[in-house]
Motif scaffolding. Structure first.
Motif: not given
Length: 347
Positions: A124-127, A197-198, A275-276, A282-283
């Motif tokens: 996680y990130r703090i959006a 994500e995503p 998107s790919a 992300i992967l």
């Protein structure tokens, strides 16, 4: 706000205790101390809320090999929603982080963890809201933060604040279910919230031009678990099916890791609609699957989480984390995976 959260938690606990007897007393034929069944009786079915497993098993062709029927794949993800689905009998087994089983226990609902996957890196990130001045975790002081005490995101917030030396009295925790974080950020009703994500990528793609951002946190949501109501595990046929699903879940996670391009296409592009290129990015931040064949460390992490949330004023008194785990399943996922996935990846 803290008083309100405690009051809501107490009300939930009272309601849960009034209904828990009906929800957990299955009259089943399986003793929770008996060995796991060796085979699944014909006609057995499960309702499974594990979207990643469904995609992996469908794409790999393993779904048709399940020795039981999947009656439904409900799209239920948030911990509180899963607990309600468990109570209503519409879900038999689900995947969540480590906090929803704690939340369930604290509100009087009896369920057990039957599968454990461990991660070591933050997911996680703090959006931050569009136009926010938040650039580091220290900037969270005095801000409105989206907070769900019964979900992984809530634990990430508490761990992030603790690591930064910020008390919960120095921020305003706005209680929301995690699916509401995105809307609240977009509307600037809150200043920040943890996104994974995503969802994070989708949010930043749309709002970074308006000043939205994401602050890195070192808080790790260490566990991804499979869990099921105790009533399900007291039914010998369903118990056997759950054990088989744990094996297929582990193998599906391995397949996804070993077939990245197929996984990106099936899951990130087709299922999650990113998107790919974003799927690949992300992967690259995702840990290799790790299924420990000893749950001592996982139980210790759950205990640390229990102590954190109770010390912070949520979920009442602390309790022994071991009660959350059905240790008959301790080696099931690990033994279903190749040996390389039973060893934690070096960092």
């Amino acid at each position: 706000m803290r008083k309100s959260l405690r009051y809501l938690g107490l009300c939930a606990a009272v309601t849960a205790l009034l209904t828990a007897g009906c929800a957990t007393d299955s009259g089943g034929d399986a003793d929770l101390s008996a060995p796991l069944p060796a085979s699944v009786p014909p006609g057995t079915s499960l309702a499974i809320s594990v979207n990643t497993a469904r995609v992996a098993l469908e794409t790999s062709g393993e779904l048709r090999k399940l020795p039981f029927t999947v009656s439904a794949w409900p799209a239920v993800q948030a911990g509180p929603d899963v607990i309600q689905a468990f109570r209503g009998g519409s879900v038999d087994v689900a995947s969540n982080a480590g906090i929803p089983p704690i939340h369930a226990h604290a509100t009087g609902f009896d369920a057990k963890i039957v599968g454990v996957k461990v991660r070591r890196t933050p997911n996680y990130r703090i959006a931050t809201a569009p136009g926010s001045s938040i650039r580091t975790v220290q900037d969270l002081r005095g801000k409105k933060i989206g907070f769900s005490p019964g979900q992984a995101q809530g634990v990430v917030v508490l761990r992030t604040l603790a690591a930064a030396g910020i008390s919960t009295d120095q921020v305003q925790l706005v209680e929301l279910n995690s699916p509401q974080f995105l809307t609240a950020l977009q509307a600037r009703q809150i200043d920040a919230a943890p996104l994974g994500e995503p969802t994070l990528t989708k949010y930043l793609d749309q709002y970074s031009s308006q000043g939205a951002g994401a602050v890195r946190t070192e808080a790790v949501d260490a566990l991804s678990v499979l869990w099921a109501p105790t009533s399900v595990l007291q039914d010998s046929a369903k118990l056997a099916a759950v054990a088989e699903f744990v094996r297929f879940w582990a193998r599906g996670e391995v397949w996804a890791w070993e077939h990245p391009e197929q996984w990106i296409s099936a899951y990130y592009v087709q299922n999650q609609e990113v998107s790919a290129a974003d799927g690949r990015r992300i992967l690259e931040t995702t840990d290799r699957p790790y299924f420990p064949d000893n749950w001592d460390a996982a139980i210790a992490w759950e205990q640390e989480t229990i102590d954190l949330v109770t010390k912070s004023g949520f979920f009442g008194d602390s309790f022994d984390a071991d009660v959350l785990f059905d240790r008959r399943f301790e080696k099931v996922a690990a033994e279903a995976a190749p040996a390389a996935y039973r060893v934690e990846e070096a960092q």
